[in-house]
Scaffold this motif. Structure first.
Motif, PDB file in Angstrom:
ATOM      1  N   UNK A 231       0.793  -1.427  -0.306  1.00 49.51           N
ATOM      2  CA  UNK A 231       0.347   0.073  -0.057  1.00 49.51           C
ATOM      3  C   UNK A 231       1.253   1.561   0.175  1.00 49.51           C
ATOM      4  N   UNK A 232      -0.012   2.139   0.117  1.00 45.50           N
ATOM      5  CA  UNK A 232       1.236   3.652  -0.103  1.00 45.50           C
ATOM      6  C   UNK A 232       1.477   3.709   1.175  1.00 45.50           C
ATOM      7  N   UNK A 233       2.490   4.116   1.743  1.00 43.27           N
ATOM      8  CA  UNK A 233       3.072   4.692   2.800  1.00 43.27           C
ATOM      9  C   UNK A 233       3.676   5.555   2.634  1.00 43.27           C
ATOM     10  N   UNK A 234       4.231   6.079   4.405  1.00 42.57           N
ATOM     11  CA  UNK A 234       5.034   7.424   4.370  1.00 42.57           C
ATOM     12  C   UNK A 234       6.621   6.760   4.160  1.00 42.57           C
ATOM     13  N   UNK A 235       6.514   5.602   5.001  1.00 42.14           N
ATOM     14  CA  UNK A 235       7.396   4.574   4.653  1.00 42.14           C
ATOM     15  C   UNK A 235       8.000   3.897   3.380  1.00 42.14           C
ATOM     16  N   UNK A 236       7.753   5.069   2.566  1.00 40.54           N
ATOM     17  CA  UNK A 236       7.914   4.125   0.892  1.00 40.54           C
ATOM     18  C   UNK A 236       8.913   3.219   0.892  1.00 40.54           C
ATOM     19  N   UNK A 237      10.420   3.372   1.471  1.00 33.49           N
ATOM     20  CA  UNK A 237      11.300   2.220   1.233  1.00 33.49           C
ATOM     21  C   UNK A 237      10.866   1.199   1.636  1.00 33.49           C
ATOM     22  N   UNK A 238      10.346   1.152   3.057  1.00 37.18           N
ATOM     23  CA  UNK A 238       9.586   0.312   3.900  1.00 37.18           C
ATOM     24  C   UNK A 238       8.818  -0.556   3.092  1.00 37.18           C
ATOM     25  N   UNK A 239       8.490  -0.009   1.882  1.00 40.57           N
ATOM     26  CA  UNK A 239       6.937  -1.488   0.999  1.00 40.57           C
ATOM     27  C   UNK A 239       8.077  -2.363   0.339  1.00 40.57           C
ATOM     28  N   UNK A 240       7.029  -3.322  -0.028  1.00 46.14           N
ATOM     29  CA  UNK A 240       6.977  -4.566  -1.215  1.00 46.14           C
ATOM     30  C   UNK A 240       7.421  -5.447  -0.141  1.00 46.14           C
ATOM     31  N   UNK A 241       7.203  -6.720  -0.661  1.00 47.98           N
ATOM     32  CA  UNK A 241       8.016  -8.174  -0.457  1.00 47.98           C
ATOM     33  C   UNK A 241       8.936  -8.574   0.020  1.00 47.98           C
ATOM     34  N   UNK A 242       8.839  -9.535   0.647  1.00 48.79           N
ATOM     35  CA  UNK A 242      10.467 -10.091   1.212  1.00 48.79           C
ATOM     36  C   UNK A 242      10.576 -11.472   0.262  1.00 48.79           C
ATOM     37  N   UNK A 243      10.046 -11.376  -0.630  1.00 51.89           N
ATOM     38  CA  UNK A 243      10.417 -12.889  -1.686  1.00 51.89           C
ATOM     39  C   UNK A 243      10.072 -14.087  -1.189  1.00 51.89           C
ATOM     40  N   UNK A 244       9.151 -14.687  -1.820  1.00 48.87           N
ATOM     41  CA  UNK A 244       8.283 -15.903  -1.098  1.00 48.87           C
ATOM     42  C   UNK A 244       9.709 -16.908  -1.191  1.00 48.87           C
TER      43      UNK A 244
END
Ligand SMILES: *Cc1c(COP(=O)(O)O)cnc(C)c1O
Length: 338
Positions: A231-244
């Motif tokens: 989702x959109x967050x102010x902490x954009x650098x923390x977005x994304x998955x860890x890879x399945x």
């Protein structure tokens, strides 16, 4: 991938990383913060990766991976996928070495970060609406072209590079009891935890993520890597998955990190205001989650000395201004505990 690549990251890899990158990246200062100490009831020290080359710690891991390329791999160029800071770090390191860089970004990456990457001479491809979609495209390009993909966190050289922060922390403050680290894919915290626990086994390592889409947090609870909705967050650098098919960081975080806490968007903004009001620091959202967690009283058993990683400064200027503008009306910025 060859099998030597699948062995776990070792403390010796972090020492080797320091030797490889020490003349290129900055040794950042560790600042004692009186206001944060008052907040925490412990001596709090801020590790200022905001002052790092490219404005975030990511350059440590990226430069270490680039340093380990063969001559033929350097010739072919590299591919990277990122929420912004990793791509900037790879582009910066690649430019220094005269290596071509192909960067894949999702449309969620803020414009200021996209521009900074272009300015470093990298070729930028914007694909998909999430980190995971951009990642899939980067993997395709890498396997077609034979260019090495430099992952943002799940890579031995990258983890080892980020771990050099842990060495610096304990050189400056050997008695740290707790280290608080922003957490997304876990390269930063895995490297720091390995370094710190190798030197000081009793120290506690705390990860902090945002409430919107914290992939590692949910993966730890599930006992294996899981996908989350980005989702959109102010902490954009923390977005994304860890890879399945995560190979390094999930296990390391599970084994070495003592606790993971979450902060909400307003708490992150409050952390940004705190660091600006008291230290004049410009931080992006991801970098302020540690202070946000302290402010919100989310972390118990801090001990006497606490290190907080302030991981980057690459925030859009107008957005940052709008966040700190409200600091004068926020009353006592240190007193926003719920
Ligand atoms: C990438 C990044 C993080 C998170 O690092 P991971 O290794 O993905 O956990 C935190 N802060 C900033 C500023 C970043 O760029």
């Amino acid at each position: 991938m060859n099998s030597t690549h699948d062995r776990q990251v070792r403390y010796e890899d972090i020492l080797a990383a320091r030797a490889a990158i020490g003349s290129v990246v900055k040794r950042t200062p560790l600042l004692h913060s009186q206001p944060a100490s008052g907040l925490a009831g412990a001596d709090v020290f801020l590790k200022l990766e905001t002052l790092q080359e490219t404005g975030s710690f990511k350059v440590r891991g990226a430069v270490n991976r680039l340093a380990n390329l063969s001559a033929a791999e350097q010739q072919r160029g590299v591919v990277a996928v990122s929420t912004g800071n990793h791509a900037r770090a790879v582009s910066w390191g690649a430019q220094r070495r005269g290596v071509a860089a192909d960067i894949y970004l999702s449309s969620l990456v803020p414009g200021n970060k996209v521009q900074a990457i272009r300015d470093l001479g990298a070729r930028v491809n914007i694909v998909g609406r999430s980190y995971d979609e951009a990642f899939a495209e980067a993997v395709r390009e890498s396997s077609q072209s034979g260019r090495v993909l430099i992952p943002p966190f799940d890579d031995r050289d990258v983890v080892a590079g980020q771990g050099t922060i842990g060495l610096e922390l304990l050189e400056d403050q050997p008695q740290l009891d707790t280290v608080i680290v922003p957490l997304s894919g876990g390269g930063l915290i895995a490297g720091i935890a390995l370094a710190v626990k190798s030197l000081r086994p009793g120290a506690r390592i705390i990860g902090v993520s945002m409430e919107i889409g914290p992939a590692m947090y949910h993966s730890l609870r599930a006992g294996h890597p899981v996908a989350v909705e980005e989702g959109v967050t102010i902490a954009d650098s923390l977005a994304g998955g860890i890879g399945l098919d995560n190979r390094y960081t999930f296990q390391m975080v599970r084994d070495l990190v003592d606790e993971v806490v979450l902060v909400d968007e307003e708490q992150i903004r409050s952390g940004m205001r705190f660091l600006h009001a008291h230290h004049g620091l410009v931080t992006e959202g991801a970098a302020a989650v540690g202070i946000a967690a302290l402010q919100a009283g989310k972390i118990g058993r801090l001990g006497e000395r606490v290190g907080v990683i302030v991981s980057g400064q690459n925030v859009d200027a107008a957005l940052f201004a709008s966040i700190v503008k409200s600091e004068s009306t926020a009353g006592s910025v240190g007193g926003e505990k719920p």
